[in-house]
Design an enzyme around this catalytic site. Structure first.
Site, PDB file in Angstrom:
ATOM      1  N   ASP A 166       0.823  -1.206   0.000  1.00 61.58           N
ATOM      2  CA  ASP A 166       0.000   0.000   0.000  1.00 61.58           C
ATOM      3  C   ASP A 166       0.849   1.244   0.000  1.00 61.58           C
ATOM      4  OD1 ASP A 166      -1.766  -1.987   0.411  1.00 61.58           O
ATOM      5  OD2 ASP A 166      -2.580  -1.241   2.310  1.00 61.58           O
ATOM      6  N   ASP A 182      -4.824   2.317  -4.486  1.00 59.82           N
ATOM      7  CA  ASP A 182      -3.443   2.586  -4.114  1.00 59.82           C
ATOM      8  C   ASP A 182      -2.872   1.434  -3.300  1.00 59.82           C
ATOM      9  OD1 ASP A 182      -4.909   2.914  -1.883  1.00 59.82           O
ATOM     10  OD2 ASP A 182      -4.263   4.935  -1.434  1.00 59.82           O
ATOM     11  N   LYS A 194      -5.496  12.025  12.387  1.00 64.86           N
ATOM     12  CA  LYS A 194      -5.378  11.142  11.228  1.00 64.86           C
ATOM     13  C   LYS A 194      -6.412  11.441  10.141  1.00 64.86           C
ATOM     14  CE  LYS A 194      -5.592   6.476   9.563  1.00 64.86           C
ATOM     15  NZ  LYS A 194      -5.612   5.054   9.779  1.00 64.86           N
TER      16      LYS A 194
END
Lengths: 1292, 346
Positions: free
Chosen positions: A889, A1133, A958
């Site tokens: 990733d 991704d 985050k």
DNA sequence: TTTATATATATTGATATAAGTAATAGATAATTC
DNA sequence: AAATTATCTACCGACAATATCAATATATATGGA
């Protein structure tokens, strides 16, 4: 796009785009020393699609709407589509007269003239079917082309049609030969041109032309057909088999050897047909699907093939376990010893699966009907017609009652279409109805009434409890879904018909020949299916949908129980199963189709997950490779390359670049994704299915809740606030119930599909969203799904782990546990330290201590545990054959692209673009920066900072950091942070205050870290804003209808590095009410061109641009991995491959990322914008007192006087348009005139620096038109993208 | 009273407040007061308590207070500018009333009433029976703002439920609403705008149009001409209304009646039937649930009724349908009659 | 036979609908006077 | 031309108000020449 000069050519555009605009700065020179030597330059000049594609889409002659006049086109493209679909419908229903009049309308649309002949050909083909005399046909064509449509010329297809009919219509041999010769002589582009029309000519036609009449050489035929035509000739003569090379040898040549090994004769063990095996494990749900999926294995033909293989090559390996499940092909394949055997097996499976795929896509509705019938007859035989009938029996009854109604309606439609004159004796209502029939009639007569009935029933059951309706569905959704399903069915039949056409009149002689035909069919499927670009108008869909539904409502009844409120006696009765009504939501009405509660309960009880769209399951064979914008994916289910959200604009661009084969790299990447073969992880399936059957909640599988129980009503005179709470509570309950239901339903779909595909090899056809990101076409069950879906599947092919694979598998496990922020060796160590847990999890997943359940992604973790455990059990774990996909990733992929674009060194480091010993964690880093800021602020005496400074953790920031890439707003981010902080502060108000404050600091920190990236983000946003507020010179007058400000119509358009043109589809939604049988529905017309939604254009562009880049990166990497024969899959991704191939993939994906970013993408984007939007205008406010402003005011006054009225903005635009036209003229006189012309825009142009005159706030402004100018590109930082070649943690 | 007019320019500094408009002509207020004949209801002003909601500039409050002379007159408002203004106003000696007081609370909020009445006992109305209009409690309100209509509809529901302040009895309401709202509420059977709220108004109340704004050209009012003839409202000029811009307003007098309605079923039936307000009942009844058409056709003998459209039905006819609905053994679950909004969390 | 006016029909546009503003508030676009 | 009011609030995959009537636009019929 304006067509100012006819001489402009693509070349010029290409040059303009390719020019170096951004001067190479000193730093750049330092940064890219390699640029000076040849090799690098070469690699960056290599075009991967962009240059060619952007040149195509910006050639002045190109217009996204296929014609030059933008004013007309908006209306025409819509009517063309409507006429097309109507023409198609009329032709297929045999309404030739009406078709002809439609043809005339189409001819009347000038913009369409060029492709008109195609429409005529379609008509001619149908017309010819009813002709018995060649002369009549000749005369007809002559007359039409001379008199009716003089501006049209025939083409080779016209000739092919004539030829086909000359060969078909009985006549003398001389006359036939004569006719054929004439037609052949008329060829526009030679014999080959005519012969290439395989959708017209049949194999028999070819054979006659080549062998009987000897008019055409075999070599003029399409290459794929030559063998077959030749063979057809042989077989007719000798009826004996000559050795034949398989058709389409191109892609099968490698396996030819096995072919001979598998001779097709003899010893065919006819295996017993056993229907019960399908039902054994069946919970009644999904029977339809299962039957579709599994039923096809029952035909003897299929078994024959398998058994032949079995007999010849691996008899001891094939093992049909009676009464259990389908053949476990995977297991067979896995146990095969040699590569040769595998190849042979693959080939046999392929042939078999090609057939099954065909069945799957075409026979879904029949299969469902058969199921109902079967159940009904079984019950009847048993004499079991109890009141609580089984569902299928009911459905069968409904079907039978509905069918005559539908037939009747179809008949009425046909009558009306044929009669055309309306009987004056009819009442006004009947007249109205007939009028409506004229509209929808053609569509209703296309598909077999039986199929329509089945489709209607299935669709409605499928929609149970959707759209927020508690026991039912939204009417609008229902009618459109049914309409769409009918259309899909029609289109599938059409494709099937087209395909069979070429093989139509072959005399099937021998087995071999049949096989040959079969092979040819298979190649043909991927070769020569011409997809239709016609879509039915939403209105037509809604109308036929509503007709069918209202008929079903009429007949479908269920037995119901109720209580008589007077006698309190139980009463039984019959009520319609479906009922049309309305519900309110926030004061808006919503049409709903309620399903009777008793039926809903039955549906729940029988766990029928009615008909997963059988056309949209994973595929059993490799998807048809993408060859053009609408050809690829499934075989009989039309799919388009891009899921454009009803945006004809993007489709137009796409068509253009696709026809210029400028996006072949996109196709390559997509095809690699499609070729990855998968299978269901049986062990995982068994575990999940066990958990499922308990009905209890487990991880992300919700428990089984039977019915919705609402709370009792409070007393009447309770305070209004109590009543309100009660209502709220009920809504919450309902919401919970239905989201639980849909989650369970979703899981059920997944499991049922997985069950059907147990032991199978399957593939995911992909297409793209409008930004170029790839998605599997099949919903419900695919590798983009949740952890559960992902845990259920694995690669079909296994690869030996080897030492690196073993390592990566451990890393993978560690990653799945969320332990992914440590260096690789620590992650390996993490896995190794849990060997016992792994063993326990793998061996006792449900009864053990369930270590795996603690993982971030438990199901995948379990799958990995199982593999690791198996490997560890082996003497040499490296020899283990692994199937689990291992992921790599990108760490914050969006930021990675931004950092590469912006050249932020610090930012690049934080997202692992720079090599480092440890993976960097950008969230922690941001948190650290924020804390630092807070401490500084606290030191200055800021109270809030002091309170917050030790509460800022990674988790708090985050989400905000992540969504920052997507352009989260200040207010949105505040909410996110508030969610995190609300646990710390008990007071809502206070926590919100704190959040607001903290958000400011988080934003500032992110901005500080990714400064270059943010400048680019802002720049992108600003560009989007200006573009979406710009005006085309050939703007529609209608756009001015509300005042002096026009509606803005230009969307942001760009070309991805791979050449894919992207058009942001955000426009105002132009929904309209459409009357249907049941109610009016509110739907959008996909061909309406509505004003731009500037806000969304602006907000969407930065993330969309980045996504278009990451999509390009993914597709490039996919293609590269394909070159290296890796099995490759991706979730945007996150790139997946076998553990043992991770190292290779890592190299390739880095290489591709570098390649992508070596070019200055931002600069290129600006060039593209400048080119695409040149001559566009923007509205500016400038200082009233400035010199230019005065001049403009004077000019306006002058012109106003001359005109004798107000000189409007529209006039100014028109004038400027004139000027530009003159300027671009060939004629020097005109050109000079243009140069001499003075317009308000030219005055601004002369003034030069407009930016300095801009004023926004002051009252002393006037509005002026200026040429659209985009802001300067922000400076770039010093990061060199090639650094990441050695960054271990770039993707990890 | 003259000082009130003096205050006007001062008031205009208060920013626009979500569409509220106030009549600021004392003469008109007096005319209205005369027309209302309140003394006929409130025979004993000494026991009268008045609750004045969203009083705003409170001009009408002062006038009514002076003429009605109630025992207690509570103004409830929460908008800071008006709170300040009212504070100044009641301490002004010219107003000369000891009975006016301000309760700072948002009239939109149900809690404001419970805390004022039950908790702080600022205002404690007496509880009266249902045989007549409450003769010791009057509620005035200005709901001309944009939330006003919604709030009024909820009050209407409270009249049905007999909760909120209606728990004290049949409490008369004097409410300023937007003209469009008044038109809706007062629509009669057959009117274009006949809707659920007008049926409910008919069912629960006796409502009168007291005053309304003149149209630009005289007599182009949206009200039905029979209605105007019947109610003979006072017409006032837009010039007497502050804010100068906004939608026209009307004053209505709501007198709750002593109804006996099967509330939930009535609500369901009227709501659904009035969606198809111009469709004959014979078809429209089908939208009430599975098999509605068949059921109602079997129980309604009166063919003429079946041919009528919902918009033409009287309250009695709606009640009749409600009764039949209630007797229907297979009637749908009326409590599941809502959409489950699509919302995903996290 | 052709053109102008009147009537019928189709299309488009406007408005009302229900009835807590979900627990939160600020920026910006759109509309209106 | 300023001020009030409405909208939206992180991207994509994704998934949708409707009945009614007045007013306008278009088609048809009619009438007159």
């Amino acid at each position: 796009m304006l067509r100012y000069s006819s001489s402009s050519c693509r070349f010029a555009v290409l040059k303009r785009l390719n020019r170096q605009i951004r001067p190479v700065s000193h730093t750049a020179l330092l940064r890219k020393p390699l640029n000076l030597d040849g090799t690098r330059t070469q690699s960056s000049n290599e075009d991967i699609g962009f240059l060619k594609s952007s040149a195509v889409s910006m050639t002045p002659g190109f217009n996204p709407f296929d014609n030059s006049d933008a004013v007309v086109q908006a209306g025409e493209s819509r009517s063309i589509m409507n006429l097309w679909s109507l023409l198609e419908a009329c032709l297929h229903s045999g309404y030739l007269d009406r078709a002809f009049s439609i043809l005339k309308s189409l001819y009347g649309l000038k913009s369409h003239r060029n492709s008109f002949i195609d429409d005529y050909n379609k008509y001619l083909m149908k017309f010819a079917e009813g002709v018995t005399d060649l002369k009549v046909l000749d005369r007809k064509v002559f007359h039409d082309l001379q008199k009716n449509f003089p501006a049209t010329e025939y083409n080779d297809k016209t000739l092919a049609i004539l030829l086909h009919n000359a060969l078909k219509i009985p006549t003398t041999n001389e006359s036939r030969s004569e006719h054929c010769q004439t037609y052949l002589k008329m060829a526009v582009s030679g014999y080959r041109g005519i012969m290439s029309n395989v959708d017209i000519l049949t194999v028999e036609n070819y054979r006659t032309l080549v062998h009987d009449l000897k008019l055409v050489e075999l070599s003029y035929l399409p290459v794929e057909l030559r063998t077959l035509v030749d063979a057809a000739d042989h077989t007719t003569e000798t009826a004996d088999s000559a050795p034949i090379t398989p058709v389409g040898a191109g892609n099968m040549s490698g396996t030819k050897k096995e072919d001979t090994g598998l001779t097709l004769d003899r010893d065919i063990q006819s295996l017993k047909k056993d229907a019960s095996e399908l039902l054994a494990v069946d919970t009644i749900g999904m029977k339809v699907v299962r039957h579709t999926l599994l039923g096809i294995t029952l035909t003897d033909d299929h078994r024959k093939q398998i058994s032949e293989f079995n007999f010849n090559s691996a008899s001891n390996l094939l093992n049909f376990e009676e009464g259990k499940e389908n053949i476990d092909f995977f297991e067979i394949h896995r146990l095969l010893k040699t590569e040769d055997e595998r190849a042979a097996f693959d080939k046999a499976l392929d042939t078999f699966n090609h057939d099954r795929q065909h069945q799957l896509e075409n026979r879904a509705t029949d299969a469902a009907k058969e199921r109902w019938k079967h159940d009904f007859e079984e019950a009847k035989a048993r004499g079991d017609l109890s009141i609580q009938k089984k569902l299928n029996i009911k459905l069968w009854e409904w079907f039978n009652q509905m069918l005559p109604l539908v037939k009747e309606e179809v008949k009425r439609c046909t009558d009306i279409a044929n009669k055309a004159v309306s009987d004056p004796s009819l009442s006004s209502q009947e007249k109205k109805q007939n009028k409506a029939r004229q509209e929808y009639g053609p569509y209703l007569t296309l598909v077999d009434p039986e199929k329509m009935c089945v489709i209607t029933i299935l669709e409605l059951l499928k929609l149970n409890s959707t759209g927020g309706v508690i026991e039912g569905m939204r009417t609008a959704r229902a009618v459109i879904s049914v309409g769409k399903a009918i259309e899909m069915e029609f289109r599938a039949e059409l494709l099937l018909k087209n395909e069979s056409h070429v093989f139509k009149d072959i005399n099937k002689k021998s087995h071999e020949f049949k096989l040959l035909v079969q092979r040819a069919r298979n190649t043909f499927r991927s070769m020569k299916i011409e997809e239709s670009k016609i879509l039915w108008p939403q209105e037509a869909r809604a109308k036929i949908g509503s007709i069918l539904i209202s008929m079903l409502i009429h007949v479908a009844k269920v037995k119901v129980e109720g209580v008589d409120p007077v006698t309190s006696q139980k009463v039984e009765g019959e009520a319609p199963a479906f009922s049309h009504g309305y519900q309110y939501h926030n004061g808006s009405k919503l049409g709903v189709l309620k399903i009777h509660r008793s039926l809903v309960h039955q549906l729940n009880g029988e766990r029928l997950v009615a008909a997963v769209q059988p056309q949209l399951l994973p595929m059993l064979v490799k998807p048809r490779p993408w060859k053009s914008w609408n050809s690829g994916g499934y075989y009989y289910t039309q799919s388009t390359l891009i899921r454009s959200k009803d945006s004809p604009e993007q489709v137009a661009y796409l068509k253009a670049v696709s026809d210029a084969s400028a996006i072949d790299n996109v196709y390559r990447g997509l095809n690699v994704l499609g070729e990855t073969s998968w299978t269901v992880n049986r062990k995982m399936f068994n575990i999940m299915s066990h958990v499922w059957n308990t009905g209890k909640p487990f991880l992300d599988i919700p428990g089984n809740e039977n019915k919705l129980v609402l709370t009792p009503q409070p007393p009447r005179d309770a305070d209004p606030s109590v009543h309100r709470q009660w209502k709220l509570k009920n809504k919450e309950l309902a919401n919970e119930f239905s989201s639980n239901r849909s989650a369970r339903c979703d899981a059920n779909y997944k499991l049922e599909i997985a069950r059907a595909f147990l032991g199978e090899r399957f593939y995911f056809p992909h297409n793209l969203d409008f930004r170029g990101r790839a998605y599997p076409l099949s919903p419900h069950f695919n590798h983009l799904g949740n952890d559960m879906s992902r845990g259920l599947m694995m690669f079909w092919n296994g690869k030996r782990l080897g030492s690196t694979g073993f390592k990566w598998l451990k890393v993978h496990l560690s990653n799945l546990f969320g332990f992914d922020k440590a260096p690789l060796d620590e992650r390996v160590a993490f896995a190794e330290s849990h060997v016992n847990d792994i063993k326990d999890s793998a061996e006792n997943p449900l009864d053990g201590n369930g270590w795996w359940k603690k993982a971030d992604k438990p199901w995948q973790a379990l799958a990995t545990c199982i593999e690791l455990n198996e490997a560890l059990k082996m003497e040499n774990p490296h020899d283990f054959i692994s199937h689990v996909p291992v992921h790599q990733d990108g760490t914050c992929n969006g930021l990675q692209h931004y950092a590469a674009l912006g050249g932020d060194v610090e930012g690049a480091t934080q997202v692992n673009l720079m090599p480092s010993d440890r993976p960097q964690d950008v969230y922690s880093h941001v948190a650290k920066l924020v804390v630092a800021r807070l401490e500084r602020a606290a030191a200055k005496g800021d109270e809030m900072a002091a309170i917050l400074k030790d509460k800022v953790k990674r988790k708090v920031v985050k989400q905000t950091v992540m969504t920052n890439v997507y352009g989260v707003t200040y207010i949105g981010a505040t909410h996110q942070i508030d969610k995190q902080l609300s646990s710390v502060f008990d007071d809502h108000k206070r926590s919100y205050e704190m959040s607001k404050y903290l958000t400011k600091h988080v934003f500032a920190s992110v901005r500080e870290l990714f400064e270059g990236a943010h400048l680019i983000q802002d720049w992108l946003g600003e560009c989007a804003k200006r573009i979406s507020k710009s005006i085309r010179l050939d703007i529609d007058e209608k756009a001015f209808k509300n005042g002096n400000k026009p509606d803005f119509m230009s969307s942001v358009i760009w070309t991805t590095p791979l050449g894919l043109p992207i058009v942001q589809p955000y426009r105002e939604n132009g929904k309209k009410q459409v009357a249907t049988n049941l109610q009016t529905v509110f739907i959008s017309d996909p061909f309406a061109v509505n004003p731009i939604n500037a806000r969304r254009q602006k907000a969407g562009f930065p993330p969309n641009f980045i996504h278009s880049l990451d999509a390009s990166h993914m597709l490039l990497s996919a293609a590269r991995c394909g070159d290296y024969k890796l099995d490759f899959a991706a979730v945007h991704d996150s790139y997946w491959t076998h553990a043992s191939d991770i190292d290779t993939m890592n190299i390739l994906l880095r290489e591709q990322f570098i390649k992508l970013h070596e070019v200055d993408l931002i600069e290129r984007l600006k060039n593209e914008f400048d080119e695409r939007y040149k001559n566009y205008l923007q509205i500016l406010k400038i200082d009233k007192k400035s010199e230019v402003a005065c001049k403009i005011v004077t000019l306006r006054k002058e012109l106003s006087q001359k005109l004798g009225r107000q000189f409007t903005l529209a006039d100014e635009i028109y004038m400027e348009k004139k000027r530009v036209q003159l300027l671009e003229s060939e004629d020097p006189v005109e050109k000079a005139n243009g140069a001499a012309m003075v317009t308000t825009v030219s005055l601004i142009g002369e003034a030069g620096d407009v930016g300095s005159l801009e004023k926004s706030n002051d009252a002393s402004c006037i509005m002026v038109l200026a040429p659209l100018s985009l802001p300067q590109i922000p400076p770039k930082g010093d990061f060199d993208v090639r650094e990441l070649e050695n960054s271990k943690y770039f993707f990890s | 009273m003259s000082m009130l007019v003096k205050r006007l320019p001062e008031l205009s500094k208060i920013p626009h407040y979500y569409g509220y408009r106030y009549m600021l002509n004392p003469a008109v207020h007096n005319k209205i007061f005369d027309k209302l004949q309140l003394h006929k209801t409130y025979l004993n002003p000494g026991r009268l308590k008045v609750l004045d909601l969203y009083p705003g500039p409170a001009q009408h409050s002062v006038i009514f207070n002076n003429r009605l002379k109630p025992a207690q007159h509570v103004l409830m408002d929460a908008r800071p500018d008006f709170v300040k203004h009212i504070g100044a106003l009641i301490s002004d000696e010219e107003v000369n009333s000891s009975t006016i007081e301000l309760y700072e609370g948002d009239p939109y909020d149900w809690d404001s009433y419970t805390s004022m009445i039950d908790e702080h006992k600022v205002l404690t109305p007496s509880i009266k029976g249902l045989e007549a209009i409450h003769d010791e409690f009057l509620v005035m309100a200005n709901l001309s703002g944009m939330i006003g209509e919604g709030l009024f509809m909820q009050w209407l529901a409270c009249i049905g439920n007999r909760n909120w302040i209606q728990r004290f009895g049949r409490v008369k309401l004097l409410v300023w609403v937007q003209e469009s709202t008044a038109v809706k509420l007062l629509a009669k059977p057959g009117d274009q705008l006949r809707s659920k709220c007008s049926v409910v108004t008919d069912a629960f109340t006796n409502t009168k149009l007291i005053a309304t704004m003149e149209g630009r050209s005289p007599r182009d009012s949206k009200f039905n001409s029979d209605l105007l003839a019947k109610h003979e409202p006072i017409f006032f000029s837009a010039k007497d209304v502050w804010m100068p811009s906004g939608k026209p307003i009307s004053l209505i007098e709501v007198n709750p009646n002593n109804h006996h309605v099967d509330l939930d079923n009535f609500d369901y039936v009227t709501k659904h039937l009035l969606i198809l307000k111009s469709t004959p009942l014979s078809s429209a009844l089908d939208s009430l649930g599975h098999g509605g058409k068949e059921y109602f056709r079997s129980v309604i003998r009166d063919e003429k009724l079946l041919q009528k459209c919902p918009k033409d039905l009287t309250v009695e006819e709606f009640m009749y349908c409600t009764k039949l609905f209630d007797l229907w053994p297979f009637k749908p679950d009326i409590y599941m009659d809502f959409i489950d909004v699509f919302q995903d969390n996290d």
